[in-house]
Design an enzyme around this catalytic site. Structure first.
Site, mmCIF file in Angstrom:
data_model
loop_
_atom_site.group_PDB
_atom_site.id
_atom_site.type_symbol
_atom_site.label_atom_id
_atom_site.label_comp_id
_atom_site.label_asym_id
_atom_site.label_seq_id
_atom_site.Cartn_x
_atom_site.Cartn_y
_atom_site.Cartn_z
ATOM 1 C CG HIS A 213 -0.283 0.321 2.483
ATOM 2 N ND1 HIS A 213 0.482 -0.760 3.171
ATOM 3 C CD2 HIS A 213 0.168 1.273 3.111
ATOM 4 C CE1 HIS A 213 1.175 -0.195 4.117
ATOM 5 N NE2 HIS A 213 0.849 0.885 4.242
HETATM 6 C C1 UD1 Z 1 -1.655 5.191 6.440
HETATM 7 C C2 UD1 Z 1 -0.186 5.513 6.959
HETATM 8 C C3 UD1 Z 1 0.707 4.504 6.809
HETATM 9 C C4 UD1 Z 1 0.161 2.974 7.093
HETATM 10 C C5 UD1 Z 1 -1.165 2.806 6.501
HETATM 11 C C6 UD1 Z 1 -1.756 1.635 7.141
HETATM 12 C C7 UD1 Z 1 0.173 7.953 6.774
HETATM 13 C C8 UD1 Z 1 0.970 9.031 6.422
HETATM 14 N N1 UD1 Z 1 -0.110 6.839 6.436
HETATM 15 O O1 UD1 Z 1 -1.665 5.119 4.947
HETATM 16 O O2 UD1 Z 1 1.949 4.763 7.353
HETATM 17 O O3 UD1 Z 1 1.103 2.269 7.027
HETATM 18 O O4 UD1 Z 1 -2.251 3.987 7.156
HETATM 19 O O5 UD1 Z 1 -2.701 1.243 6.337
HETATM 20 O O6 UD1 Z 1 -0.403 8.287 8.070
HETATM 21 N N2 UD1 Z 1 -8.843 5.085 2.274
HETATM 22 C C9 UD1 Z 1 -10.069 4.510 2.274
HETATM 23 N N3 UD1 Z 1 -10.559 4.030 3.596
HETATM 24 C C10 UD1 Z 1 -10.346 4.306 4.663
HETATM 25 C C11 UD1 Z 1 -8.705 4.922 4.758
HETATM 26 C C12 UD1 Z 1 -8.376 5.513 3.627
HETATM 27 O O7 UD1 Z 1 -10.853 4.382 1.196
HETATM 28 O O8 UD1 Z 1 -10.750 3.829 5.746
HETATM 29 C C13 UD1 Z 1 -8.329 5.490 0.934
HETATM 30 C C14 UD1 Z 1 -8.462 6.823 0.767
HETATM 31 O O9 UD1 Z 1 -8.552 6.748 -0.897
HETATM 32 C C15 UD1 Z 1 -7.243 7.379 0.930
HETATM 33 C C16 UD1 Z 1 -6.195 6.299 0.806
HETATM 34 O O10 UD1 Z 1 -6.807 5.124 1.138
HETATM 35 O O11 UD1 Z 1 -6.944 8.503 0.339
HETATM 36 C C17 UD1 Z 1 -5.000 6.629 1.576
HETATM 37 O O12 UD1 Z 1 -5.226 6.661 2.992
HETATM 38 P P1 UD1 Z 1 -4.424 7.443 4.289
HETATM 39 O O13 UD1 Z 1 -4.947 7.408 5.539
HETATM 40 O O14 UD1 Z 1 -3.999 8.803 3.590
HETATM 41 O O15 UD1 Z 1 -3.107 6.947 4.094
HETATM 42 P P2 UD1 Z 1 -2.703 5.245 3.960
HETATM 43 O O16 UD1 Z 1 -2.066 4.839 2.514
HETATM 44 O O17 UD1 Z 1 -3.935 4.412 4.614
#
Ligand code: UD1
Length: 371
Positions: A213
């Site tokens: 991811h």
């Molecule tokens: C975050 C953490 C990362 C961790 C990961 C575990 C930061 C900078 N990154 O990354 O260190 O390894 O979590 O999963 O804090 N999204 C959904 N549903 C959700 C959450 C996210 O659809 O419940 C999608 C959204 O499109 C979002 C993308 O995932 O934009 C990324 O989510 P985000 O929380 O920004 O970062 P992660 O890539 O999950």
């Protein structure tokens, strides 16, 4: 009067770290009281609720519901929504874990208000500032009053950055507390497959588990295409199970790569709950991942781990554990894979203090420190 410790969770890897701390505060301390803030960084059912339920984390006292956004927007939203809670509750300390955006956001708000910040899993360094988590780690450590570490290399990193020795305490790994606490509750693969989709073929024989991811791997079309091609290649020799993170799914859709995984040797699943993933991980022949936590969990389980990153902030998984770092180079991935298939990979040993008691050590220390 009890001292209120405000514990922060935001994203999936935080849940596994906070669970044993909340439990230890409740069971082992007469001086401390836990108060749980969920920032809502991860909000999907699969990314949030199943973790709370499966890990026995109490319902958060507050959910800030920040959701997704750019790094600036997400961090700023957490800060804005966290500040009034801090004013209202006035805790004795704010405890943050790991390295996600919620970690630095809440630490920064508390530090500016002179509320002591406790960082659990401090001092890990990849020395790669292109990783958002590395920036979160360095900054959080600089503004923390008390820093609990998972491995001895972290202490050296903190000392080099000028953190006073008396703020650092080596306690071991709270995520491994959670792993050991839940090992017997891990959901068997047959049950997971029956729940999420028909994966009959995978019940026969061995399989590899894949998770991926990280922006460096999934946001660039060339790199993601190459990684997916490597997975397809590997799957010709070993069936793969791949629970796909929402970020990765979105990027694969964008780059038109989803069809490549429509392959009888790759089982694509939605993100899984903790006990489901643990069940798949502990029985895997090997794991291919770019996660930080899974590098540690595989070391604790003695399962070979091939890390699809150029570096790791958790070097003990290499020096003592079952981890090898290969990045996204197809040749290195194939070589590491063939090595595990032929030799069963590195034997590894369990690192010091990864014994299921890290959270108890933290609480024991906090009980004295808080006075
Ligand atoms: C975050 C953490 C990362 C961790 C990961 C575990 C930061 C900078 N990154 O990354 O260190 O390894 O979590 O999963 O804090 N999204 C959904 N549903 C959700 C959450 C996210 O659809 O419940 C999608 C959204 O499109 C979002 C993308 O995932 O934009 C990324 O989510 P985000 O929380 O920004 O970062 P992660 O890539 O999950």
């Amino acid at each position: 009067m009890k001292h209120k410790i405000m514990c922060i969770v935001g994203a999936r890897p935080n849940f596994t770290k906070i669970a044993p701390i909340m439990r230890a505060i409740k069971n082992h301390s007469s001086r401390l009281e836990g108060y749980l803030v969920h920032t809502g960084q991860h909000y999907d059912e699969a990314m949030k609720h199943s973790f709370f339920e499966q890990l026995g984390i109490p319902e958060p006292d507050v959910d800030l519901e920040v959701g997704s956004g750019s790094h600036a927007v997400q961090t700023a939203e957490v800060m804005k929504r966290f500040e009034p809670i801090l004013d209202q509750e006035n805790p004795s300390a704010v405890l943050v874990v790991g390295d996600v955006n919620s970690t630095i956001a809440c630490a920064l708000v508390a530090a500016k208000k002179q509320i002591p910040v406790i960082h659990v899993e401090a001092g890990l360094r990849s020395f790669d500032r292109t990783m958002p988590e590395e920036i979160n780690r360095v900054l959080t450590d600089q503004i923390s009053n008390l820093l609990f570490t998972t491995e001895r290399s972290a202490h050296e990193n903190l000392a080099r950055e000028g953190i006073a020795e008396d703020k650092i305490c080596f306690v071991g790994n709270v995520m491994i507390d959670t792993l050991l606490h839940n090992l017997t509750k891990a959901i068997p693969i047959e049950k997971t497959l029956a729940e999420v989709r028909d994966g009959e073929g995978f019940l026969q024989g061995e399989y590899g588990l894949v998770t991926m991811h990280r922006p460096a791997n999934v946001d660039d079309e060339t790199i993601l295409t190459s990684l997916i091609n490597s997975l397809v290649d590997v799957s010709k020799e070993l069936p793969l199970i791949f629970p796909v993170h929402p970020r990765t799914k979105g990027q694969m859709e964008k780059f038109g790569l989803l069809h490549k995984l429509e392959n009888e040797n790759i089982l694509v699943l939605p993100p899984l709950g903790y006990l489901h993933l643990l069940g798949l991980m502990k029985n895997a022949k090997l794991v291919l991942t770019d996660s930080g936590g899974i590098q540690e969990e595989t070391t604790a389980l003695g399962v070979p781990c091939i890390t699809l990153r150029e570096n790791t902030e958790r070097p003990i998984t290499i020096t003592e554990g079952t981890n090898v770092i290969v990045g996204s180079d197809p040749k290195k991935i194939k070589a590491a894979f063939s090595d595990v298939m032929q030799t069963d990979g590195k034997a590894g040993r369990i690192p010091e203090y990864w014994d299921g008691k890290a959270a108890e050590r933290i609480v024991e220390f906090l009980d004295k420190w808080i006075e």
